[in-house]
Design an enzyme around this catalytic site. Sequence first.
Site, PDB file in Angstrom:
ATOM      1  CB  SER A  13      -3.198   0.684 -13.042  1.00  0.00           C
ATOM      2  OG  SER A  13      -2.623   0.299 -11.831  1.00  0.00           O
ATOM      3  CG  ASN A  14      -3.931  -3.409  -9.354  1.00  0.00           C
ATOM      4  OD1 ASN A  14      -3.377  -4.476  -9.616  1.00  0.00           O
ATOM      5  ND2 ASN A  14      -3.309  -2.413  -8.727  1.00  0.00           N
ATOM      6  CG  LEU A  85      -6.731   4.319   0.211  1.00  0.00           C
ATOM      7  CD1 LEU A  85      -6.008   5.654   0.304  1.00  0.00           C
ATOM      8  CD2 LEU A  85      -5.733   3.178   0.272  1.00  0.00           C
ATOM      9  CG  HIS A 104      -0.977  -4.415   1.686  1.00  0.00           C
ATOM     10  ND1 HIS A 104      -1.574  -3.262   2.133  1.00  0.00           N
ATOM     11  CD2 HIS A 104       0.288  -4.408   2.165  1.00  0.00           C
ATOM     12  CE1 HIS A 104      -0.698  -2.579   2.857  1.00  0.00           C
ATOM     13  NE2 HIS A 104       0.434  -3.253   2.903  1.00  0.00           N
ATOM     14  CD  GLU A 174      -0.283  -3.659  -6.558  1.00  0.00           C
ATOM     15  OE1 GLU A 174      -1.418  -3.266  -6.841  1.00  0.00           O
ATOM     16  OE2 GLU A 174       0.479  -3.040  -5.799  1.00  0.00           O
TER      17      GLU A 174
HETATM   18  C1  GRF Z   1      -1.991  -0.560  -5.572  1.00  0.00           C
HETATM   19  O1  GRF Z   1      -0.645  -0.425  -5.265  1.00  0.00           O
HETATM   20  C2  GRF Z   1      -2.655  -1.446  -4.550  1.00  0.00           C
HETATM   21  O2  GRF Z   1      -1.832  -2.441  -4.045  1.00  0.00           O
HETATM   22  C3  GRF Z   1      -3.008  -0.498  -3.459  1.00  0.00           C
HETATM   23  O3  GRF Z   1      -3.366   0.693  -4.122  1.00  0.00           O
HETATM   24  C4  GRF Z   1      -2.728   0.763  -5.393  1.00  0.00           C
HETATM   25  C5  GRF Z   1      -3.790   0.978  -6.424  1.00  0.00           C
HETATM   26  O4  GRF Z   1      -3.269   1.285  -7.670  1.00  0.00           O
HETATM   27  N1  GRF Z   1      -3.983  -1.082  -2.569  1.00  0.00           N
HETATM   28  P1  GRF Z   1      -4.228   1.383  -8.913  1.00  0.00           P
HETATM   29  O5  GRF Z   1      -5.309   2.408  -8.598  1.00  0.00           O
HETATM   30  O6  GRF Z   1      -4.801   0.023  -9.177  1.00  0.00           O
HETATM   31  O7  GRF Z   1      -3.350   1.856 -10.048  1.00  0.00           O
END
Ligand code: GRF
Length: 189
Positions: A13-14, A85, A104, A174
């Site tokens: 999603s980010n 990760l 994070h 985020e």
């Molecule tokens: C987010 O909460 C980010 O902070 C963490 O992993 C998650 C990723 O979410 N590092 P997405 O895949 O962007 O929805």
Amino acid sequence: MKNIAIFASGTGSNATKIVEYVADSEKMKVALIISNKKTAKVLEMAAAHDIPTLVINRSTFYETNHLLEDLKSYQIDFIALAGFLWLVPSYLVKSYPNKIINIHPALLPKYGGKGMYGMNVHHAVRANNEKESGITLHYVNEQYDEGAIIFQASCLVQANETAEEIRNNVLKLEHRYFPSVLAALVLAD
Ligand code: GRF
């Protein structure tokens, strides 16, 4: 034109927000999306936007530096980790000094380090009755979540909020800040 690579292992999603944010830019673009999971949803999003993708495995990532060649061939200038990760190996950190950032889902230095990812973070925040949580954007070095902090934003945590609700509020932060902070860094680079 500056080229950004996004590393992501999950939903993305980010990554999606970043792709949308820079879509009309003449100064930068998302040129490559890299994942360690071939079934990651982020790869479908990349395909829908005609963004090239690369799936990596542990042994090539850690035991060779072939990835550097790939990054070079796409002329990658800047790397954003968005839900990736694996610990970034030293050769990559050294090749992109202060050009790799991570998001994070907590206010570092609290709730960082190995094992502190995803819902683990939000459950820990809940269990400790924190009054606030938030996001941290930081440079990536050879240790989990220890690079210099670039930006933080916080949200209140109500006494009756569940870990899932905390996660949702943090995720909103985020989405709101990651793309613009990243773009500003890329422009300044
Ligand atoms: C987010 O909460 C980010 O902070 C963490 O992993 C998650 C990723 O979410 N590092 P997405 O895949 O962007 O929805």
